[in-house]
Design a protein around this motif. Structure first.
Motif, PDB file in Angstrom:
ATOM      1  N   ASP A   1       0.817  -1.217   0.000  1.00 42.47           N
ATOM      2  CA  ASP A   1       0.000   0.000   0.000  1.00 42.47           C
ATOM      3  C   ASP A   1       0.851   1.268   0.000  1.00 42.47           C
ATOM      4  OD1 ASP A   1      -2.345  -1.440  -0.047  1.00 42.47           O
ATOM      5  OD2 ASP A   1      -2.574  -1.440   2.143  1.00 42.47           O
ATOM      6  N   GLU A   2       2.061   1.174   0.527  1.00 46.94           N
ATOM      7  CA  GLU A   2       2.946   2.344   0.585  1.00 46.94           C
ATOM      8  C   GLU A   2       3.672   2.609  -0.727  1.00 46.94           C
ATOM      9  OE1 GLU A   2       4.159   2.283   5.346  1.00 46.94           O
ATOM     10  OE2 GLU A   2       5.331   1.138   3.881  1.00 46.94           O
ATOM     11  N   LEU A   3       3.624   1.657  -1.652  1.00 50.62           N
ATOM     12  CA  LEU A   3       4.239   1.866  -2.969  1.00 50.62           C
ATOM     13  C   LEU A   3       3.303   2.759  -3.785  1.00 50.62           C
ATOM     14  CD1 LEU A   3       5.626  -1.680  -3.838  1.00 50.62           C
ATOM     15  CD2 LEU A   3       6.959   0.358  -3.279  1.00 50.62           C
ATOM     16  N   THR A   4       3.615   4.010  -3.836  1.00 51.83           N
ATOM     17  CA  THR A   4       2.736   4.988  -4.479  1.00 51.83           C
ATOM     18  C   THR A   4       3.133   5.201  -5.932  1.00 51.83           C
ATOM     19  OG1 THR A   4       4.173   6.725  -3.610  1.00 51.83           O
ATOM     20  CG2 THR A   4       2.223   6.169  -2.319  1.00 51.83           C
ATOM     21  N   GLU A   5       2.353   6.020  -6.623  1.00 49.35           N
ATOM     22  CA  GLU A   5       2.589   6.314  -8.034  1.00 49.35           C
ATOM     23  C   GLU A   5       4.040   6.756  -8.265  1.00 49.35           C
ATOM     24  OE1 GLU A   5       0.976   9.411 -11.496  1.00 49.35           O
ATOM     25  OE2 GLU A   5      -0.117   9.189  -9.591  1.00 49.35           O
TER      26      GLU A   5
END
Length: 289
Positions: A109-113
């Motif tokens: 979930d912390e892997l953002t765009e």
């Protein structure tokens, strides 16, 4: 007896484990012959951009056929859908965990765009696109340690790997997330090994004692989907068979590279009919490829 194997740390560990189990049966030591494959020599290309048939197996098959070695040990998922007519998978030892895992300092979930994720797998790329992560996907090759180190040295934010290889090398402390099988469906045969001999080998009977029936039926069912389709890495396909509470279930998902789900199939039946269930799914998928 002599066994043929690739020379990577994982391939050697897998082969040594098989040899240890076989030595307990035969009471004999087994000589290991390391053979370099075409796939080991190519390190700068996406696997799905190459003719991948036998990429990691052809040279080992040749050694078995020419009786340089008595048998070979492979990661099952590396096998082409069609073996040489004079070869046979005589054993699939008990399967390790087939799940996909995330290697990263960050959670999924912390892997953002814009986060960088390394993969050379069309299937993994498709799943990343399916979940609309808008990640920056970068090709990555090399052994398990190389890929882990690319995340540790911040060349990449993350990569996705098979849990089985990490467990076999005692590197599972690097796992951030274990993905559920129905969320990030693995490649057909993932987590399993294949022990291959010549069909006429006089060692076949004793080597077959390594076989774990449930594991063999699971991966044969999964691979029969690809065999029916006649595809390997060309389409993103996840497949997983599980045998629980005397029920055999085979699930598979077909996607586009862009992450669109073309078709999902779920078949339940007898474990002895595993390959028939796989062929049934493969026939359904034919309408979508």
């Amino acid at each position: 007896m002599i066994v043929g194997t690739r020379g990577s740390q994982l391939a050697l560990k897998q082969t040594k484990d098989v040899c240890a189990d076989l030595s307990k049966i035969t009471g004999q030591d087994i000589e290991i012959n390391i053979i370099k494959t075409k796939g080991d020599k190519i390190t700068d290309s996406q696997l799905y951009n190459m003719d991948s048939k036998g990429l990691f197996t052809k040279e080992l098959d040749k050694a078995v056929l020419e009786e340089e070695v008595d048998f070979s040990v492979h990661s099952f998922k590396d096998l082409p859908t069609e073996l040489d007519e004079d070869l046979e998978i005589v054993a699939v030892p008990k399967r390790e965990a087939p799940n996909e895992v995330l290697i990263s300092d960050k959670s999924w979930d912390e892997l953002t765009e814009g986060s960088t994720l390394g993969t050379s797998s069309l299937r993994r790329e498709a799943f990343c696109n399916l979940y609309k992560k808008d990640l920056q996907l970068k090709p990555i090759r090399g052994n398990i340690e190389t890929r882990i180190n690319k995340v540790k040295d911040t060349s990449l934010d993350a990569t996705i790997m098979a849990q089985a290889g990490l467990k076999r090398l005692n590197l599972d402390n690097n796992i951030k997330t274990i993905f559920p099988l129905d969320y990030f469906t693995p490649a057909a045969g993932q987590g399993a090994l294949a022990v291959i001999t010549r069909k006429d080998s006089d060692k076949k009977e004793v080597i077959s004692k390594l076989n774990h029936y449930q594991s063999m039926q699971e991966v044969f069912g999964e691979k029969s989907i690809l065999k029916e389709l006649g595809v390997g890495c060309q389409w993103p396909i996840g497949a997983i068979a599980r045998f629980n509470n005397n029920k055999f279930n085979l699930y598979s998902i077909l996607l586009t590279q862009e992450g669109e789900i073309l078709k999902e199939c779920n078949e339940t039946g007898s474990i002895k009919d595993a390959e028939d269930l796989g062929r049934k799914i493969g026939m359904i998928f034919k309408d979508y490829v």
